[in-house]
Design a protein around this motif. Structure first.
Motif, PDB file in Angstrom:
ATOM      1  N   PHE A   1       0.822  -1.215   0.000  1.00 43.99           N
ATOM      2  CA  PHE A   1       0.000   0.000   0.000  1.00 43.99           C
ATOM      3  C   PHE A   1       0.855   1.264   0.000  1.00 43.99           C
ATOM      4  CE2 PHE A   1      -3.062   3.114   1.576  1.00 43.99           C
ATOM      5  CZ  PHE A   1      -4.177   2.781   0.825  1.00 43.99           C
ATOM      6  N   HIS A   2       1.903   1.281   0.818  1.00 42.25           N
ATOM      7  CA  HIS A   2       2.738   2.480   0.953  1.00 42.25           C
ATOM      8  C   HIS A   2       4.125   2.238   0.352  1.00 42.25           C
ATOM      9  CE1 HIS A   2      -0.228   4.323   3.556  1.00 42.25           C
ATOM     10  NE2 HIS A   2      -0.227   3.250   4.326  1.00 42.25           N
ATOM     11  N   ASN A   3       4.659   3.233  -0.352  1.00 39.53           N
ATOM     12  CA  ASN A   3       5.997   3.059  -0.933  1.00 39.53           C
ATOM     13  C   ASN A   3       7.095   3.103   0.121  1.00 39.53           C
ATOM     14  OD1 ASN A   3       6.450   5.791  -0.346  1.00 39.53           O
ATOM     15  ND2 ASN A   3       6.010   6.478  -2.424  1.00 39.53           N
ATOM     16  N   THR A   4       6.723   3.461   1.371  1.00 39.47           N
ATOM     17  CA  THR A   4       7.715   3.501   2.443  1.00 39.47           C
ATOM     18  C   THR A   4       8.220   2.099   2.794  1.00 39.47           C
ATOM     19  OG1 THR A   4       5.881   3.479   4.024  1.00 39.47           O
ATOM     20  CG2 THR A   4       6.833   5.618   3.485  1.00 39.47           C
ATOM     21  N   VAL A   5       7.501   1.056   2.388  1.00 35.17           N
ATOM     22  CA  VAL A   5       7.933  -0.314   2.725  1.00 35.17           C
ATOM     23  C   VAL A   5       8.670  -0.989   1.568  1.00 35.17           C
ATOM     24  CG1 VAL A   5       6.054  -0.611   4.380  1.00 35.17           C
ATOM     25  CG2 VAL A   5       5.734  -1.400   2.038  1.00 35.17           C
ATOM     26  N   PHE A   6       8.901  -0.270   0.474  1.00 34.63           N
ATOM     27  CA  PHE A   6       9.589  -0.860  -0.683  1.00 34.63           C
ATOM     28  C   PHE A   6      10.921  -1.494  -0.287  1.00 34.63           C
ATOM     29  CE2 PHE A   6       7.514   1.679  -4.356  1.00 34.63           C
ATOM     30  CZ  PHE A   6       6.681   0.615  -4.653  1.00 34.63           C
TER      31      PHE A   6
ATOM     32  N   GLY B   1       0.204  -0.968  -5.953  1.00 35.33           N
ATOM     33  CA  GLY B   1      -0.889  -1.029  -6.914  1.00 35.33           C
ATOM     34  C   GLY B   1      -2.240  -0.642  -6.355  1.00 35.33           C
ATOM     35  N   CYS B   2      -3.281  -0.969  -7.113  1.00 41.08           N
ATOM     36  CA  CYS B   2      -4.653  -0.600  -6.767  1.00 41.08           C
ATOM     37  C   CYS B   2      -5.011  -1.138  -5.380  1.00 41.08           C
ATOM     38  CB  CYS B   2      -5.627  -1.176  -7.796  1.00 41.08           C
ATOM     39  SG  CYS B   2      -5.258  -0.778  -9.508  1.00 41.08           S
TER      40      CYS B   2
ATOM     41  N   LEU C   1      -1.159  -3.323 -11.427  1.00 46.10           N
ATOM     42  CA  LEU C   1      -0.751  -2.002 -11.884  1.00 46.10           C
ATOM     43  C   LEU C   1      -1.976  -1.183 -12.283  1.00 46.10           C
ATOM     44  CD1 LEU C   1       1.797  -3.951 -12.498  1.00 46.10           C
ATOM     45  CD2 LEU C   1       2.529  -2.082 -13.971  1.00 46.10           C
ATOM     46  N   PHE C   2      -1.902   0.118 -12.035  1.00 42.00           N
ATOM     47  CA  PHE C   2      -2.961   1.024 -12.472  1.00 42.00           C
ATOM     48  C   PHE C   2      -2.945   1.138 -13.995  1.00 42.00           C
ATOM     49  CE2 PHE C   2      -1.898   2.581  -8.188  1.00 42.00           C
ATOM     50  CZ  PHE C   2      -3.162   2.652  -7.617  1.00 42.00           C
TER      51      PHE C   2
ATOM     52  N   THR D   1       2.438   3.549 -12.086  1.00 45.80           N
ATOM     53  CA  THR D   1       2.543   2.721 -10.885  1.00 45.80           C
ATOM     54  C   THR D   1       4.008   2.623 -10.472  1.00 45.80           C
ATOM     55  OG1 THR D   1       0.675   1.364 -11.644  1.00 45.80           O
ATOM     56  CG2 THR D   1       2.014   0.479  -9.851  1.00 45.80           C
ATOM     57  N   ARG D   2       4.263   2.872  -9.191  1.00 39.76           N
ATOM     58  CA  ARG D   2       5.625   2.708  -8.660  1.00 39.76           C
ATOM     59  C   ARG D   2       5.855   1.241  -8.351  1.00 39.76           C
ATOM     60  NH1 ARG D   2       8.384   7.027  -6.303  1.00 39.76           N
ATOM     61  NH2 ARG D   2       9.054   5.696  -4.582  1.00 39.76           N
TER      62      ARG D   2
END
Length: 356
Positions: A201-206, A226-227, A233-234, A239-240
């Motif tokens: 959900f959050h890019n902070t956990v990539f 994603g969604c 992917l959107f 999408t990151r």
């Protein structure tokens, strides 16, 4: 360590709590998954970890203990679709149609899920199967693997394939919070797949998830923001993603506009019946363009992750005829027939009178 000792370490509050090392986390996971800890202790641990946030070692330990108690069916050179078990509320579950598109190219696919869980309580894959007439929670491992042998598409009902998850459901429902299991259950890897697409959900956990994927020895992994936190992917915006390949991790922004696929997504009132209807329309090339394009893009990217094509562009050229010529639809029909046939057999067995 016993559970009280573990709770003293993780339950000291935001500043005082410390991360468990792998051995300590493994001990905690064993106590929880075997229900050797009390419900109060399990709930306290989940809440404390939610405040502290799980470390990579803690996540790895919970994944490995979940795997220890899970039934698995290796799908040779397959790809795992790891989406949120709390489901969707406002987006199309493109991963379901994408599974048959990817498998139509000869890449085995594993999907998995459960009845809705907190915090989102959305629509999950078992609800789509239920709409088809398949009760995944009562389907045997043999029935699911039979369909997989025929079609290269495996669906694992997580609480059937990893029974401790079923036994912990009541505690999770009563807490209503995201717990360490929300991540761990997505990585049980029922198909023993070397490739995975994993939603966050959050890019902070990539970074954390990329390190976890390396620890779990995936050959290639795509972490997708994603969604609704899914692996989809959107199609209406970039999408990151993080791609793990050859031991290296790279940030990749996948923009549908680059491939001429960007589309305005129609607003729909999503129900399990509507999700299934759009899925079947996509596979028959009769769906609104946005949903067809979304499945094409997701299929192309997943073929790339599985190393079957050299680029997303090549993936799109590969996927398009599989969708337009009905190959993916035919595969879906065979899978659905196999699942329904097994459902009827299971129903007949359950309804047979018992001799005393």
């Amino acid at each position: 360590m016993n559970m009280m000792e573990i709770l003293k370490e993780v339950g000291r509050g935001k500043r005082g709590a410390r991360d468990l090392n792998y051995a300590e986390a493994e001990a905690a996971a064993e106590l929880i998954m075997t229900r050797s800890a009390t419900p109060a202790q399990i709930g306290a641990f989940f809440a404390a970890e939610r405040i502290k946030m799980e470390s990579i070692a803690e996540l790895e330990a919970f994944v490995n203990v979940c795997r220890k108690y899970a039934h698995r069916f290796p799908m040779q050179e397959g790809i795992d679709f790891a989406g949120p078990y709390d489901g969707r509320k406002s987006s199309f579950i493109a991963t379901f149609a994408t599974a048959f598109l990817v498998a139509a190219h000869g890449v085995p696919v594993t999907m998995h899920g459960s009845a809705p869980l907190p915090p989102k309580w959305g629509i999950t894959l078992p609800l789509l199967l239920q709409e088809m007439g398949v009760a995944s929670e009562t389907m045997t491992h043999e029935a699911a693997t039979h369909a997989a042998k025929l079609t290269d598409v495996l669906f694992a009902a997580s609480e059937q394939w990893c029974s401790p998850l079923r036994e912990l459901r009541t505690i999770r429902e009563e807490l209503g919070l995201r717990t360490v299991l929300n991540t761990a259950e997505k990585l049980v890897d029922y198909g023993a797949s070397p490739y995975i697409v994993f939603g966050v959900f959050h890019n902070t956990v990539f970074d954390k998830m990329a390190q976890l994927m390396q620890q779990l020895n995936y050959r290639r992994a795509l972490i997708v923001q994603g969604c609704e936190g899914s692996e989809d992917l959107f199609i209406d915006r970039p999408t990151r993603t993080y791609l793990l390949a050859n031991g290296e991790v790279s940030l990749q922004v996948i923009d549908p506009e680059m491939y001429g696929l960007d589309s305005v997504v129609p607003e729909l009132n999503w129900t399990p019946a509507e999700q299934l209807r759009i899925t079947e329309e996509v596979l028959q090339s009769t769906a609104p363009l946005a949903f067809s394009n979304q499945v094409l893009l997701n299929g192309a990217v997943r073929l790339f992750v599985a190393g079957r094509v050299n680029s997303i562009e090549e993936g799109l050229y590969t996927c398009k005829p599989l969708l337009e010529n009905g190959v993916a639809w035919d595969l879906y029909c065979r899978w659905r027939e196999a699942m329904l046939t097994n459902e009827m057999k299971t129903g007949a067995i359950l309804s047979e009178p018992r001799l005393h």
